[in-house]
Write an enzyme that holds these catalytic residues in place. Structure first.
Site, mmCIF file in Angstrom:
data_model
loop_
_atom_site.group_PDB
_atom_site.id
_atom_site.type_symbol
_atom_site.label_atom_id
_atom_site.label_comp_id
_atom_site.label_asym_id
_atom_site.label_seq_id
_atom_site.Cartn_x
_atom_site.Cartn_y
_atom_site.Cartn_z
ATOM 1 N N THR A 174 85.731 41.639 47.896
ATOM 2 C CA THR A 174 84.306 41.349 48.078
ATOM 3 C C THR A 174 84.101 40.056 48.848
ATOM 4 O OG1 THR A 174 83.733 42.502 46.035
ATOM 5 C CG2 THR A 174 82.146 40.899 46.845
ATOM 6 N N ALA A 198 80.967 44.621 48.494
ATOM 7 C CA ALA A 198 81.247 44.973 47.101
ATOM 8 C C ALA A 198 82.515 45.810 47.052
ATOM 9 C CB ALA A 198 80.079 45.746 46.478
ATOM 10 N N CYS A 199 83.410 45.480 46.118
ATOM 11 C CA CYS A 199 84.627 46.263 45.905
ATOM 12 C C CYS A 199 84.704 46.654 44.428
ATOM 13 C CB CYS A 199 85.864 45.479 46.326
ATOM 14 S SG CYS A 199 86.228 44.038 45.285
ATOM 15 N N PRO A 200 85.578 47.596 44.060
ATOM 16 C CA PRO A 200 85.600 48.086 42.673
ATOM 17 C C PRO A 200 85.826 47.003 41.635
ATOM 18 C CG PRO A 200 86.759 49.610 44.086
ATOM 19 C CD PRO A 200 86.423 48.417 44.941
ATOM 20 N N GLY A 253 85.536 43.656 42.265
ATOM 21 C CA GLY A 253 84.638 42.533 42.509
ATOM 22 C C GLY A 253 85.336 41.192 42.468
#
Length: 484
Positions: free
Chosen positions: A16, A8-10, A12
């Site tokens: 990700t 998960a990344c900020p 998305g």
């Protein structure tokens, strides 16, 4: 061995899925089984209970909070940033194997059915890392409002012109057969979405610090920041303030009979009162004065000063390709859209143009001199054309991960060139995203395209030059890849 992972990344969008692909490939190469749940913008298919029970260890590669992490209770868990999964997936697998050897996996108990918001603070990290994660959590929740509101406003200007802001409220007059009425509707809906930017930013910064009870104080603090004119800077401070206040309030010991209502009633009530008081009476106005001075300075920028600002923002956008430095520059530009001065629109144009340069430049370089790149990089280059045109700077990550010392300085120079030229040409943009596909909304579109092209060429030439330094033959990348 059997592993499960969550990425998960900020935003998305890119990190990700790149991390998921890297983990799956590393596991396949090592002869292990790997199932990955991507908690991105496209949604995700949750890992099944059976898969989690069968796993020897869990890998959480995330820069924001992992939803429903209680599912993994009793399992050996390895946590890492998304970029580490992209750059060193094999190393993460070794860490997971060590964790499994030290802590035999137990069958986790069923998690509670209550839905969880995603927040991120990794235990044991330093204050600087936690501060970055708090801010990135706020930005991650703000971005959907930026995209929806900003693109609706940009579309309203395309349909009705800049004077559409003077249209009467659609609640008083709306004609479904009139294009102007639809433009007014888009503008007013988009403007309403934009009004949430600062409160959402502050609310989820506070949430990342002190969990659910901090959401209300954070949102209210952000709303007060807007009311007193403190803007985005006020929202950042309000979010941090609300989180700190709630952390302090949680340390107060209360009778057991009151403890049950503390998170739902007492903490939000006291936190909102304290944060509201401080923002209205103590720190809101000084922050507003700073924002007014900053706005005036930006509005007065011209010539070499404006170009220098564009170069700085362009370099920040390219430096970590979607990471925290990139997000600082992007958030700074988006904040100016609510002011809508000529200078702020020029900043937005420069930031978006600079963000398109890294993937496009590396796509060009890998197409022109393919022997300087590995087969995997050449494959990434074919998709980087579309990613770059769509303002997804993360498209450059596969190149930077494999050769950061050559790639990162090159794309920083190219993006800085584009940012400076875009500001110098006076290109403007009201859309916060969209890349080349929002070109009809760009003021001075032809010089704007010229600035992008110049940066792409500069970055591509720099990469090709750097790739040849220290290499004895052009086929070295392919041979190195085969040997690895």
């Amino acid at each position: 061995m059997k592993y499960v992972a969550v990425t998960a990344c900020p935003t998305g969008i890119a990190h990700t899925y790149m991390a998921a692909e890297a983990l799956e490939q590393a596991a396949k190469d090592a002869g292990h089984e790997m199932l990955v749940e991507t908690q991105g913008s496209a949604g995700s298919t949750p890992l099944s209970t059976a898969d989690i029970e069968a796993a020897d260890a869990v890998i959480l590669a995330a820069d924001v909070g992992v939803r429903d992490r209680d599912r993994f209770a009793g399992k050996p868990v390895v946590e890492a940033p998304v970029k580490q999964a992209i750059n060193d997936a094999a190393g993460l697998l070794l860490r997971a194997a060590d964790a499994a050897a030290q802590q035999p996996a137990a069958t986790p108990e069923p998690a509670a059915a209550e839905p969880e918001l995603a927040s991120k603070v990794v235990a044991g990290t330093g204050f600087g890392t936690r501060l970055r994660q708090w801010l990135m959590t706020g930005v991650s929740y703000m971005i959907p409002f930026v995209a929806a509101g900003g693109l609706l406003i940009a579309l309203s200007f395309a349909l009705g012109g800049y004077q559409i802001t003077e249209a009467p409220p659609v609640t008083e007059h709306f004609d479904a057969a009139s294009l102007v009425s639809w433009a007014a509707l888009f503008n007013q809906v988009g403007s309403t979405a934009f009004e949430f930017l600062v409160p959402v930013l502050a609310g989820f910064i506070a949430f990342a610090i002190a969990d659910r009870p901090a959401i209300a104080p954070g949102f209210v603090g952000g709303a007060v920041a807007v009311t007193v004119g403190a803007g985005f800077l006020g929202g950042l401070i309000a979010g941090l303030l609300a989180g700190a206040v709630l952390v302090a309030l949680k340390k107060i010991r209360v009778p057991r009979g009151i403890a049950g209502i503390m998170p739902v009633v007492v903490l939000p009530l006291l936190g909102t009162l304290i944060v509201g008081l401080l923002m209205f009476v103590v720190i809101g106005k000084p922050i507003a004065l700073v924002m007014t001075a900053l706005t005036g300075w930006l509005t007065g920028l011209s010539g070499a000063n404006a170009a220098l600002l564009g170069a700085l923002l362009g370099a920040m956008i390219a430096f970590d390709m979607g990471g925290p430095i990139n997000k600082v520059a992007y958030t700074f530009a988006v904040g100016g859209l609510s002011i809508a001065t000529t200078a702020s629109l020029e900043i937005m144009a420069a930031v978006m143009a600079a963000g398109m340069v890294p993937p496009l430049a590396l796509a060009l370089a890998s197409a022109v001199r393919g022997k300087l790149f590995t087969p995997a990089e050449r494959a990434s280059g074919r998709t980087a054309w579309l990613l770059g045109a769509s303002f997804i700077t993360e498209g450059a990550i596969p190149f930077a991960a494999g050769d950061p010392l050559r790639v990162i300085p090159s794309i920083v120079v190219g993006s800085a060139t584009t940012g400076a030229l875009s500001m110098a040409f006076g290109a403007t943009l009201r859309a916060p995203h969209g890349g080349i596909f929002v070109l009809p909304l760009v003021g001075n579109a032809l010089p704007y395209l010229g600035a992008i092209a110049a940066g792409v060429v500069v970055a591509a030439l720099a990469v090709l030059f750097a790739k040849q330094i220290g290499r004895t033959e052009t086929a070295a990348p392919e041979k190195t890849a085969v040997a690895a």
